[in-house]
Design a protein around this motif. Structure first.
Motif, short mmCIF file in Angstrom:
data_model
loop_
_atom_site.label_atom_id
_atom_site.label_comp_id
_atom_site.label_asym_id
_atom_site.label_seq_id
_atom_site.Cartn_x
_atom_site.Cartn_y
_atom_site.Cartn_z
N GLN A 13 -15.20 17.26 3.74
CA GLN A 13 -15.21 18.58 4.42
C GLN A 13 -15.34 19.89 3.34
OE1 GLN A 13 -11.73 18.39 6.94
NE2 GLN A 13 -12.77 18.24 8.11
N VAL A 14 -14.69 19.89 2.71
CA VAL A 14 -14.75 20.54 1.27
C VAL A 14 -16.58 20.36 1.29
CG1 VAL A 14 -13.69 21.01 -1.12
CG2 VAL A 14 -12.29 20.38 1.52
N ASN A 25 -26.28 26.43 -4.39
CA ASN A 25 -26.51 27.11 -6.36
C ASN A 25 -24.90 26.52 -6.96
OD1 ASN A 25 -26.78 28.78 -8.26
ND2 ASN A 25 -26.76 30.45 -7.01
N ARG A 26 -25.47 26.04 -7.90
CA ARG A 26 -23.70 25.77 -8.63
C ARG A 26 -23.55 27.18 -9.49
NH1 ARG A 26 -24.96 22.29 -14.05
NH2 ARG A 26 -24.13 23.79 -15.23
N LEU A 27 -24.27 27.99 -9.26
CA LEU A 27 -23.49 29.48 -9.83
C LEU A 27 -22.46 30.38 -8.76
CD1 LEU A 27 -26.95 30.60 -11.71
CD2 LEU A 27 -25.00 29.42 -12.86
N LEU A 28 -22.68 29.63 -7.87
CA LEU A 28 -21.95 30.41 -7.02
C LEU A 28 -20.37 29.10 -6.40
CD1 LEU A 28 -24.61 31.86 -4.28
CD2 LEU A 28 -23.37 33.32 -6.00
N GLY A 29 -19.38 29.77 -6.03
CA GLY A 29 -18.20 29.16 -5.38
C GLY A 29 -18.01 29.91 -4.44
N ILE A 30 -16.87 29.74 -4.30
CA ILE A 30 -15.68 29.63 -2.58
C ILE A 30 -14.31 30.04 -3.57
CG2 ILE A 30 -17.47 29.66 -0.86
CD1 ILE A 30 -15.84 27.22 -0.50
N THR A 31 -13.63 30.51 -3.10
CA THR A 31 -11.74 30.75 -2.87
C THR A 31 -11.65 29.23 -2.36
OG1 THR A 31 -11.81 32.73 -0.69
CG2 THR A 31 -11.86 33.52 -3.61
N GLY A 32 -10.24 29.40 -2.94
CA GLY A 32 -9.51 28.37 -2.27
C GLY A 32 -8.99 28.77 -0.53
N ALA A 33 -8.95 29.99 -0.82
CA ALA A 33 -8.11 30.72 0.43
C ALA A 33 -9.32 30.62 1.38
CB ALA A 33 -8.16 32.71 0.51
N GLN A 34 -10.90 30.87 1.54
CA GLN A 34 -11.41 30.41 2.29
C GLN A 34 -11.94 29.61 2.88
OE1 GLN A 34 -15.87 31.54 1.02
NE2 GLN A 34 -16.39 31.58 2.59
N LEU A 35 -11.71 28.30 1.91
CA LEU A 35 -11.78 26.76 1.84
C LEU A 35 -10.79 26.39 3.41
CD1 LEU A 35 -12.50 25.11 -0.95
CD2 LEU A 35 -13.31 25.15 0.77
N ARG A 37 -8.92 28.89 5.68
CA ARG A 37 -9.26 29.10 6.28
C ARG A 37 -10.14 28.48 7.36
NH1 ARG A 37 -9.24 33.73 3.31
NH2 ARG A 37 -11.30 34.04 3.85
N ASP A 38 -11.81 28.12 6.68
CA ASP A 38 -12.54 27.38 7.31
C ASP A 38 -12.39 26.33 7.43
OD1 ASP A 38 -14.08 29.66 6.48
OD2 ASP A 38 -15.69 29.00 4.92
N LEU A 39 -11.14 25.23 7.17
CA LEU A 39 -11.13 23.96 7.07
C LEU A 39 -10.11 23.86 8.12
CD1 LEU A 39 -12.00 22.44 4.07
CD2 LEU A 39 -13.29 22.63 5.98
N HIS A 40 -8.66 24.65 7.57
CA HIS A 40 -7.38 24.66 8.55
C HIS A 40 -6.38 23.03 8.47
CE1 HIS A 40 -8.90 27.43 11.41
NE2 HIS A 40 -9.97 27.19 11.40
N VAL A 41 -6.78 23.18 6.95
CA VAL A 41 -6.24 22.01 5.93
C VAL A 41 -5.13 22.78 5.58
CG1 VAL A 41 -6.60 20.17 4.17
CG2 VAL A 41 -8.35 20.95 5.21
N PRO A 42 -4.20 21.55 5.41
CA PRO A 42 -2.95 22.05 4.97
C PRO A 42 -2.77 22.20 3.28
CG PRO A 42 -2.40 20.54 6.21
CD PRO A 42 -4.06 21.03 5.87
#
Length: 94
Positions: A13-14, A25-35, A37-42
């Motif tokens: 999922q990650v 695009n490997r120049l972009l990323g996302i925040t851990g907080a967004q992950l 929120r999107d995944l609902h993973v502990p």
């Protein structure tokens, strides 16, 4: 603690959410907080998944104090992995 099946699912999922969010695009990323929120993973399981994927060379992670992912990006190898998986789904069994 997550089961083996859950850990594998979290890792998949990650990668999928990250790949879709940055459009390869490997120049972009996302925040851990967004992950989270999107995944609902502990949080602990997200950190474990990111640690595993970083160890495999598929992602890079900038960490916050407390072992929390601050920013997550795909590596070149991570993009190739996801593209191969996407290609495999497109040409799946006939």
């Amino acid at each position: 603690m997550a089961t083996l099946r859950e850990r594998r699912t979290y890792r998949e999922q990650v990668l999928r959410v990250l790949y879709e969010a940055v459009e390869g695009n490997r120049l972009l990323g996302i925040t851990g907080a967004q992950l989270r929120r999107d995944l609902h993973v502990p949080e602990q399981d997200l950190a474990a998944a990111c640690t595993y994927l970083a160890g495999e060379g598929l992602i890079t992670v900038d960490w916050e104090p407390g072992n929390t992912p601050a920013m997550v990006t795909l590596t070149h190898e991570g993009i190739r992995h996801m593209e191969a998986e996407e290609e495999g789904r497109a040409t799946g069994p006939a």
